[in-house]
Write an enzyme that holds these catalytic residues in place. Structure first.
Site, PDB file in Angstrom:
ATOM      1  N   GLU A  84      -0.743  -1.851   5.264  1.00 22.57           N
ATOM      2  CA  GLU A  84       0.128  -1.786   6.451  1.00 22.57           C
ATOM      3  C   GLU A  84       0.110  -0.399   7.068  1.00 22.57           C
ATOM      4  O   GLU A  84       0.232  -0.251   8.284  1.00 22.57           O
ATOM      5  CB  GLU A  84       1.561  -2.165   6.066  1.00 22.57           C
ATOM      6  CG  GLU A  84       2.521  -2.267   7.254  1.00 22.57           C
ATOM      7  CD  GLU A  84       3.094  -0.925   7.700  1.00 22.57           C
ATOM      8  OE1 GLU A  84       3.405  -0.783   8.901  1.00 22.57           O
ATOM      9  OE2 GLU A  84       3.214  -0.007   6.858  1.00 22.57           O
ATOM     10  N   ASP A 133       0.822  -1.206   0.000  1.00 24.00           N
ATOM     11  CA  ASP A 133       0.000   0.000   0.000  1.00 24.00           C
ATOM     12  C   ASP A 133       0.861   1.263   0.000  1.00 24.00           C
ATOM     13  O   ASP A 133       2.038   1.242   0.361  1.00 24.00           O
ATOM     14  CB  ASP A 133      -0.951   0.008   1.197  1.00 24.00           C
ATOM     15  CG  ASP A 133      -0.228  -0.130   2.534  1.00 24.00           C
ATOM     16  OD1 ASP A 133       0.775  -0.874   2.596  1.00 24.00           O
ATOM     17  OD2 ASP A 133      -0.648   0.492   3.526  1.00 24.00           O
TER      18      ASP A 133
END
Length: 392
Positions: free
Chosen positions: A137, A79
């Site tokens: 995350e 991400d």
């Protein structure tokens, strides 16, 4: 193993190309759509078994070696962050306001390179490799926990992972055999006072003054309630009390974060914050609302597995220095994996060569030296094969 390193050297340009593609097309936490598709298609082309939508947007891929043996998991996050990129790279983000400013593009490219290399050597693999491509995350509650709940670690014997560090010298590896990263909690305190005219404070319960006292009083928790031999951080990062220049606000809100390196201190911090808020507001006759959200737990490496991976790192030609590091107070949801299975998480130096003051992670001009990708890949790939050989 020399053949494995040669394979990765031959894949180096492809790994860099993958990183640049991902960097150009970042996606925010919990909003990842195209990135998991890209990852899944890459593994499918290698003939790996693939599971998508794991715990949300996560991807699992499985490579079964030609021989029986343990199951090794390797994890990379994918991400990005809500940051407008200012690097002016040729492959700068095309998604305005979204940027890979923490190296997750490099993590994913590294793991895909490892996957392709190990696939070429599956006749030497004694066991199964699980490639955990994790979403979200950067934003609690994160992607690790739901992926674990969705079976990411089913049958896994050990897990290895790394984080590229832009402020750590290239060719250097840092490790720690116990607490590496702190727990990451957040809090929000709303003070309900009594607003009024700025010229007549005697008729108010000044929410701004009370909140300001809290900011100050909170610091005494770390300095006077926490054991000096333990680590804790309490930072107020936001203060909000909106209104005209001559009106004392009715309410004030402060937000921040708490970081600790063990559960006892974590419990103490929350309890003491509650006590300080109650006392401060009681003196002023104000009401309050206190929200404390527990984020990622402390990341605790396992000693034997950490030492094993560092022994492997010593054999990687590009690695010039291996150092044990102090804990850092940043959080990382890789900690959830290490609560379930043995393993380790280490740092790979990625400071751009010739740069004395590299931009930090989460900065609009953040960048890494792409030579770090193949170094990380060699450590992860060889650790996988060595672990299988020793435990077949």
């Amino acid at each position: 193993m020399d053949n494995l390193f040669t394979t990765l050297d031959n894949l180096n340009e492809e790994i860099i190309s993958i990183r640049r593609h991902l960097h150009k097309h970042p996606e925010l936490s919990f909003e990842e759509v195209e990135t998991p598709k890209y990852i899944a298609e890459f593994h499918e082309q290698l003939g790996h078994e693939v599971k998508t939508g794991v715990g949300g947007n996560g991807v699992l891929a499985y490579l079964k070696g030609d021989h029986e043996g343990p199951t090794v998991a390797l994890r990379a996050d994918f991400d990005a962050l809500p940051i407008h990129e200012e690097t002016n790279l040729e492959f700068q983000s095309v998604n305005d306001g979204v940027m890979h400013a923490c190296g997750h593009d490099g993590h994913t490219a590294t793991l895909l390179g490892v996957a392709k290399a190990l696939n070429k050597h599956k006749d030497e693999l004694h066991g199964t490799v699980v490639f955990i491509h994790q979403h979200a995350e950067e934003l609690p509650p994160g992607g690790a926990k739901p992926m674990i709940e969705d079976g990411a670690l089913h049958g896994v014997d050990v897990i290895f992972g790394t984080h590229l560090q832009a402020q750590m010298p290239l060719y250097e590896i840092n490790y720690r055999t116990d607490e590496l990263q702190a727990s990451s909690d957040s809090f929000e305190v709303t003070i309900f006072g009594k607003g009024g005219h700025g010229a007549m404070p005697q008729d108010t319960k000044d929410s701004i003054l009370i909140a300001s006292q809290l900011v100050d009083n909170f610091q005494q928790i770390v300095s006077r309630r926490v054991n000096p031999l333990q680590s804790a951080v309490l930072s107020v990062c936001s203060f909000e009390a909106i209104g005209p220049y001559n009106v004392i606000a009715n309410t004030a809100k402060i937000k921040g974060t708490v970081r600790t390196l063990n559960e006892e201190t974590r419990e103490l911090m929350e309890q003491e914050m509650q006590r300080v808020i109650e006392g401060t507001c009681h003196l002023s006759g104000a009401d309050f609302e206190f929200k404390y959200d527990r984020g990622y737990p402390v990341l605790i490496n396992h000693k034997e597995e950490t030492e094993f991976v560092m022994e492997v790192a010593e054999t990687v030609p590009e690695v010039q220095e291996i150092k044990e590091t102090e804990p850092i107070m940043g959080g990382e949801d890789y900690s959830y994996y290490l609560q379930e299975v043995k393993g380790t998480y280490f740092f790979t130096g990625a400071q751009p060569e010739g740069t004395k003051n590299p931009y930090p992670h989460h900065h609009p001009k953040f960048d890494i030296d792409e030579k770090s990708l193949v170094i990380a890949a060699k450590i992860l790939a060889k650790s996988t094969m060595e672990y299988m050989s020793k435990n077949k």
